[in-house]
Design a protein around this motif. Structure first.
Motif, PDB file in Angstrom:
ATOM      1  N   VAL A  12       0.862  -1.190   0.000  1.00  0.00           N
ATOM      2  CA  VAL A  12       0.000   0.000   0.000  1.00  0.00           C
ATOM      3  C   VAL A  12       0.895   1.236   0.000  1.00  0.00           C
ATOM      4  O   VAL A  12       1.618   1.484   0.965  1.00  0.00           O
ATOM      5  N   GLY A  13       0.848   1.998  -1.088  1.00  0.00           N
ATOM      6  CA  GLY A  13       1.735   3.152  -1.270  1.00  0.00           C
ATOM      7  C   GLY A  13       2.828   2.782  -2.254  1.00  0.00           C
ATOM      8  O   GLY A  13       3.726   2.014  -1.923  1.00  0.00           O
ATOM      9  N   GLY A  15       5.157   4.696  -3.800  1.00  0.00           N
ATOM     10  CA  GLY A  15       6.040   5.845  -3.970  1.00  0.00           C
ATOM     11  C   GLY A  15       7.499   5.429  -4.080  1.00  0.00           C
ATOM     12  O   GLY A  15       7.818   4.331  -4.560  1.00  0.00           O
ATOM     13  N   LYS A  16       8.357   6.275  -3.590  1.00  0.00           N
ATOM     14  CA  LYS A  16       9.812   6.088  -3.753  1.00  0.00           C
ATOM     15  C   LYS A  16      10.316   4.815  -3.091  1.00  0.00           C
ATOM     16  O   LYS A  16      11.279   4.215  -3.528  1.00  0.00           O
ATOM     17  N   LEU A  17       9.631   4.390  -2.040  1.00  0.00           N
ATOM     18  CA  LEU A  17      10.022   3.178  -1.329  1.00  0.00           C
ATOM     19  C   LEU A  17       9.109   2.003  -1.699  1.00  0.00           C
ATOM     20  O   LEU A  17       9.575   0.880  -1.901  1.00  0.00           O
ATOM     21  N   ASP A  36      -2.467   1.958  -4.537  1.00  0.00           N
ATOM     22  CA  ASP A  36      -2.210   3.377  -4.279  1.00  0.00           C
ATOM     23  C   ASP A  36      -3.472   4.147  -4.609  1.00  0.00           C
ATOM     24  O   ASP A  36      -4.250   3.748  -5.485  1.00  0.00           O
ATOM     25  N   LEU A  37      -3.692   5.254  -3.899  1.00  0.00           N
ATOM     26  CA  LEU A  37      -4.851   6.099  -4.203  1.00  0.00           C
ATOM     27  C   LEU A  37      -4.606   6.906  -5.474  1.00  0.00           C
ATOM     28  O   LEU A  37      -5.542   7.417  -6.076  1.00  0.00           O
ATOM     29  N   VAL A  88       3.254   4.512   3.311  1.00  0.00           N
ATOM     30  CA  VAL A  88       2.647   5.799   2.933  1.00  0.00           C
ATOM     31  C   VAL A  88       3.409   6.916   3.671  1.00  0.00           C
ATOM     32  O   VAL A  88       4.179   6.643   4.598  1.00  0.00           O
ATOM     33  N   PRO A  89       3.214   8.170   3.277  1.00  0.00           N
ATOM     34  CA  PRO A  89       3.983   9.254   3.909  1.00  0.00           C
ATOM     35  C   PRO A  89       3.663   9.420   5.399  1.00  0.00           C
ATOM     36  O   PRO A  89       2.547   9.144   5.846  1.00  0.00           O
ATOM     37  N   THR A  90       4.679   9.861   6.145  1.00  0.00           N
ATOM     38  CA  THR A  90       4.490  10.268   7.543  1.00  0.00           C
ATOM     39  C   THR A  90       5.122  11.663   7.670  1.00  0.00           C
ATOM     40  O   THR A  90       6.217  11.808   8.209  1.00  0.00           O
ATOM     41  N   SER A 127       6.638   2.557   6.866  1.00  0.00           N
ATOM     42  CA  SER A 127       6.848   4.003   7.003  1.00  0.00           C
ATOM     43  C   SER A 127       7.597   4.278   8.300  1.00  0.00           C
ATOM     44  O   SER A 127       7.513   3.501   9.254  1.00  0.00           O
ATOM     45  N   THR A 128       8.321   5.393   8.341  1.00  0.00           N
ATOM     46  CA  THR A 128       9.013   5.784   9.576  1.00  0.00           C
ATOM     47  C   THR A 128       8.005   6.438  10.521  1.00  0.00           C
ATOM     48  O   THR A 128       7.298   7.363  10.129  1.00  0.00           O
ATOM     49  N   LEU A 166      17.980   6.684  -1.408  1.00  0.00           N
ATOM     50  CA  LEU A 166      17.445   6.860  -2.757  1.00  0.00           C
ATOM     51  C   LEU A 166      18.606   6.792  -3.747  1.00  0.00           C
ATOM     52  O   LEU A 166      19.710   7.244  -3.458  1.00  0.00           O
ATOM     53  N   CYS A 275      14.708  12.161   4.410  1.00  0.00           N
ATOM     54  CA  CYS A 275      14.811  11.465   5.706  1.00  0.00           C
ATOM     55  C   CYS A 275      15.736  12.162   6.696  1.00  0.00           C
ATOM     56  O   CYS A 275      15.308  12.558   7.775  1.00  0.00           O
ATOM     57  N   ARG A 278      14.950  15.459   8.788  1.00  0.00           N
ATOM     58  CA  ARG A 278      13.795  15.499   9.694  1.00  0.00           C
ATOM     59  C   ARG A 278      13.958  14.558  10.895  1.00  0.00           C
ATOM     60  O   ARG A 278      13.249  14.692  11.889  1.00  0.00           O
TER      61      ARG A 278
HETATM   62  N1  LIG Z   1      12.138   7.911   0.498  1.00  0.00           N
HETATM   63  C1  LIG Z   1      13.069   7.520   1.359  1.00  0.00           C
HETATM   64  O1  LIG Z   1      14.287   7.696   1.149  1.00  0.00           O
HETATM   65  C2  LIG Z   1      12.679   6.823   2.634  1.00  0.00           C
HETATM   66  C3  LIG Z   1      13.655   6.106   3.352  1.00  0.00           C
HETATM   67  C4  LIG Z   1      13.301   5.471   4.547  1.00  0.00           C
HETATM   68  C5  LIG Z   1      12.005   5.597   5.001  1.00  0.00           C
HETATM   69  N2  LIG Z   1      11.071   6.313   4.284  1.00  0.00           N
HETATM   70  C6  LIG Z   1       9.720   6.402   4.840  1.00  0.00           C
HETATM   71  O2  LIG Z   1       8.818   5.671   4.025  1.00  0.00           O
HETATM   72  C7  LIG Z   1       7.531   6.302   4.025  1.00  0.00           C
HETATM   73  C8  LIG Z   1       7.102   6.533   2.589  1.00  0.00           C
HETATM   74  O3  LIG Z   1       8.065   7.337   1.953  1.00  0.00           O
HETATM   75  P1  LIG Z   1       8.144   7.494   0.368  1.00  0.00           P
HETATM   76  O4  LIG Z   1       9.364   8.305   0.119  1.00  0.00           O
HETATM   77  O5  LIG Z   1       7.991   6.183  -0.329  1.00  0.00           O
HETATM   78  O6  LIG Z   1       6.831   8.389   0.107  1.00  0.00           O
HETATM   79  P2  LIG Z   1       6.195   8.836  -1.287  1.00  0.00           P
HETATM   80  O7  LIG Z   1       5.549  10.146  -1.025  1.00  0.00           O
HETATM   81  O8  LIG Z   1       7.209   8.725  -2.378  1.00  0.00           O
HETATM   82  O9  LIG Z   1       5.072   7.730  -1.570  1.00  0.00           O
HETATM   83  C9  LIG Z   1       3.969   7.521  -0.765  1.00  0.00           C
HETATM   84  C10 LIG Z   1       2.838   6.924  -1.616  1.00  0.00           C
HETATM   85  O10 LIG Z   1       1.754   6.603  -0.729  1.00  0.00           O
HETATM   86  C11 LIG Z   1       0.551   6.861  -1.415  1.00  0.00           C
HETATM   87  N3  LIG Z   1      -0.538   6.954  -0.435  1.00  0.00           N
HETATM   88  C12 LIG Z   1      -0.785   7.922   0.478  1.00  0.00           C
HETATM   89  N4  LIG Z   1      -1.872   7.602   1.227  1.00  0.00           N
HETATM   90  C13 LIG Z   1      -2.312   6.404   0.784  1.00  0.00           C
HETATM   91  C14 LIG Z   1      -3.371   5.546   1.158  1.00  0.00           C
HETATM   92  N5  LIG Z   1      -4.199   5.857   2.155  1.00  0.00           N
HETATM   93  N6  LIG Z   1      -3.546   4.407   0.482  1.00  0.00           N
HETATM   94  C15 LIG Z   1      -2.704   4.076  -0.547  1.00  0.00           C
HETATM   95  N7  LIG Z   1      -1.680   4.839  -0.932  1.00  0.00           N
HETATM   96  C16 LIG Z   1      -1.477   5.988  -0.267  1.00  0.00           C
HETATM   97  C17 LIG Z   1       0.842   8.131  -2.178  1.00  0.00           C
HETATM   98  O11 LIG Z   1      -0.080   8.331  -3.237  1.00  0.00           O
HETATM   99  C18 LIG Z   1       2.264   7.874  -2.660  1.00  0.00           C
HETATM  100  O12 LIG Z   1       2.298   7.239  -3.927  1.00  0.00           O
HETATM  101  C19 LIG Z   1       7.693   7.563   4.874  1.00  0.00           C
HETATM  102  O13 LIG Z   1       7.307   7.300   6.179  1.00  0.00           O
HETATM  103  C20 LIG Z   1       9.188   7.821   4.831  1.00  0.00           C
HETATM  104  O14 LIG Z   1       9.633   8.525   5.967  1.00  0.00           O
HETATM  105  C21 LIG Z   1      11.377   6.888   3.104  1.00  0.00           C
END
Ligand SMILES: NC(=O)c1ccc[n+]([C@@H]2O[C@H](COP(=O)([O-])OP(=O)(O)OC[C@H]3O[C@@H](n4cnc5c(N)ncnc54)[C@H](O)[C@@H]3O)[C@@H](O)[C@H]2O)c1
Length: 440
Positions: A12-13, A15-17, A36-37, A88-90, A127-128, A166, A275, A278
């Motif tokens: 679920v989600g 995104g980048k991760l 994903d939404l 998903v984002p935090t 998610s963190t 990343l 990351c 913050r």
């Molecule tokens: N990007 C990094 O380098 C990294 C590294 C370690 C930890 N994290 C943690 O991982 C988590 C996600 O980060 P990310 O960079 O992948 O975020 P992102 O913003 O790239 O992706 C998040 C995805 O979640 C989707 N989303 C949001 N709400 C949703 C829901 N209710 N149902 C389904 N999809 C939903 C969004 O549309 C988006 O595609 C965060 O907590 C972040 O702190 C990220």
């Protein structure tokens, strides 16, 4: 992978991760549903296109054909799978703590879909989160929405944050130093450990524990690494002001002490990205809420905040007022287009405010930075175009291509905070300004 070892997984989600995790799991043979939404991300996965830019991701999606599907419908993803990752984002809030709102919203939908499902299901939060979240808001949201008991024969819950960078996400997922698992019960942890073992190409240590210890561990790793970075930058600033001092010589020797180590002990400029910046703020807020001292996290953060000033001061010292400055590098690190909290963008903003004419370039991030730099910097298509008119050029992101820049031989100066440029390649008329180190 034999068909009995193949698991049915939802992510679920996307995104980048989440997108790389879904692709890595599918590539080794698991059946994966991405959810994903955002319909754009779902459409791309279903068309076999990477929804985010990340090395190897496109290849992994191509190699997963038939095993990686995506949907906007949570019920469809949950009913078809037995293990669900939530990524998903935090986002950081005003006080620096992380919000669980997206997780709670996602878990509510996961839980409601689980009501209709029989058999064991494992939910994994990647998610963190702020320490204390799993045992309160998160556990309650899932238990309430699903009507099931967490840690029972119906439902398990794990906290399993990723330690990835990343630009290197897939490699990091396949070769982790260690896996961190906070678990509601041994069955949940065992299942997650076996799943990771199917993906890892090395034999990492598994650190399994309760939720609170896992939450503290996650945030501590990043705050420790950033402390090392700020420590090296503190040394760089000292060396900058002492004739004959060279931060690389110092950190090379300091890092040879096995109690310290060389990784991330590199004097250069501040850290950025989604990351690192913050996590110290969140750690400090957590400590303050507990009445404990988070001084090291606060100091790490404030040293980091000084790094743009360091660059501005050096540029200002060597550049005429209002002259053209070329900022090379807008991504927060090489091999990613990500510009969140990037030192390059912050530097452009400061230089513009001081009246300089700013040109900027990045091999991947130009498009991603365009909106933030509108009216602040002229974005050049090539590094050569960016430095053509510049009196001073600074390499902010150590992309490989910036180590071999071709200068036309004019009366320019090059500021090189990472020490990546071979000074022998510099035309004679040019000045080389290595920050905190001797010219190499
Ligand atoms: N990007 C990094 O380098 C990294 C590294 C370690 C930890 N994290 C943690 O991982 C988590 C996600 O980060 P990310 O960079 O992948 O975020 P992102 O913003 O790239 O992706 C998040 C995805 O979640 C989707 N989303 C949001 N709400 C949703 C829901 N209710 N149902 C389904 N999809 C939903 C969004 O549309 C988006 O595609 C965060 O907590 C972040 O702190 C990220």
């Amino acid at each position: 992978m034999s068909s009995e070892n193949a698991k049915k997984i939802s992510v679920v989600g996307l995104g980048k991760l989440g997108a790389p995790l879904a692709a890595v799991m599918a590539q080794v043979g698991h059946e994966v549903w991405g959810m994903d939404l955002n319909p754009e991300a779902v459409k791309k996965i279903n068309e076999g296109i990477a929804p985010v830019q990340e090395p190897q991701l496109q290849d992994f999606i191509a190699q997963s054909a038939g095993r990686l599907k995506a949907t906007c419908d949570m019920a469809e993803a949950i009913s078809a799978t037995d293990i669900t990752f939530v990524i998903v984002p935090t986002p950081s809030q005003q006080d620096g703590s992380f919000s669980n709102d997206y997780i709670v919203a996602a878990l509510t939908a996961v839980g409601e879909s689980l009501r209709a499902k029989t058999g064991y299901h494992l939910v994994v939060i990647s998610s963190t989160v702020m320490p204390g979240s799993m045992d309160s808001e998160i556990l309650e949201a899932l238990a309430h929405a699903s009507g099931k008991v967490i840690g029972s024969s119906d439902l398990g819950l794990c906290y399993n944050p990723e330690f990835i960078a990343l630009g290197n996400v897939i490699n990091n997922m396949q070769h982790p130093d260690f896996l961190l698992i906070g678990e509601s019960d041994p069955r949940a942890g065992d299942l997650l450990e076996s799943l990771h073992a199917s993906v890892c190409q090395n034999t990492p240590a598994y650190h399994r524990m309760n939720f609170i210890n896992a939450e503290i561990t996650k945030i501590s790793v990043n705050t420790y690494v950033t402390t090392k970075i700020s420590y090296a930058n503190m040394l760089a600033e000292v060396c900058e002001n002492l004739p004959g001092a060279d931060v690389d010589v110092v950190t090379d020797a300091v890092g040879s002490d096995s109690r310290i180590g060389k990784k991330y002990l590199k004097g250069a400029i501040g850290y950025g990205g989604p990351c690192f910046p913050r996590d110290n703020k969140a750690f400090a807020v957590m400590a303050e809420r507990l009445g404990a001292a988070g001084d090291i996290a606060v100091a790490t953060d404030s040293i980091n905040d000084r790094q743009v000033d360091r660059m501005v001061n050096i540029i200002g010292k060597h550049t005429a007022k209002g002259a053209c400055v070329a900022v090379l590098g807008l991504a927060y690190k090489p091999d990613t287009p990500e510009v969140e909290q990037s030192q390059g963008i912050q530097l452009c903003e400061r230089l513009k405010a001081l009246g300089f004419d700013v040109y900027a370039h990045d091999p991947q991030a130009n498009g991603y930075a365009a909106q933030q730099l509108d009216g602040i910097a002229t974005i050049a298509d090539t590094s050569t175009a960016a430095l053509a008119r510049a009196e001073t050029v600074i390499i902010v992101t150590p992309w490989q291509e910036y180590g071999v820049l071709e200068f036309s031989g004019g009366n320019q100066r090059l500021v090189d905070p990472w020490g990546i440029f071979d000074v022998a390649q510099l035309p004679e008329a040019m000045a080389y300004i290595p920050m905190g180190r001797m010219a190499k």
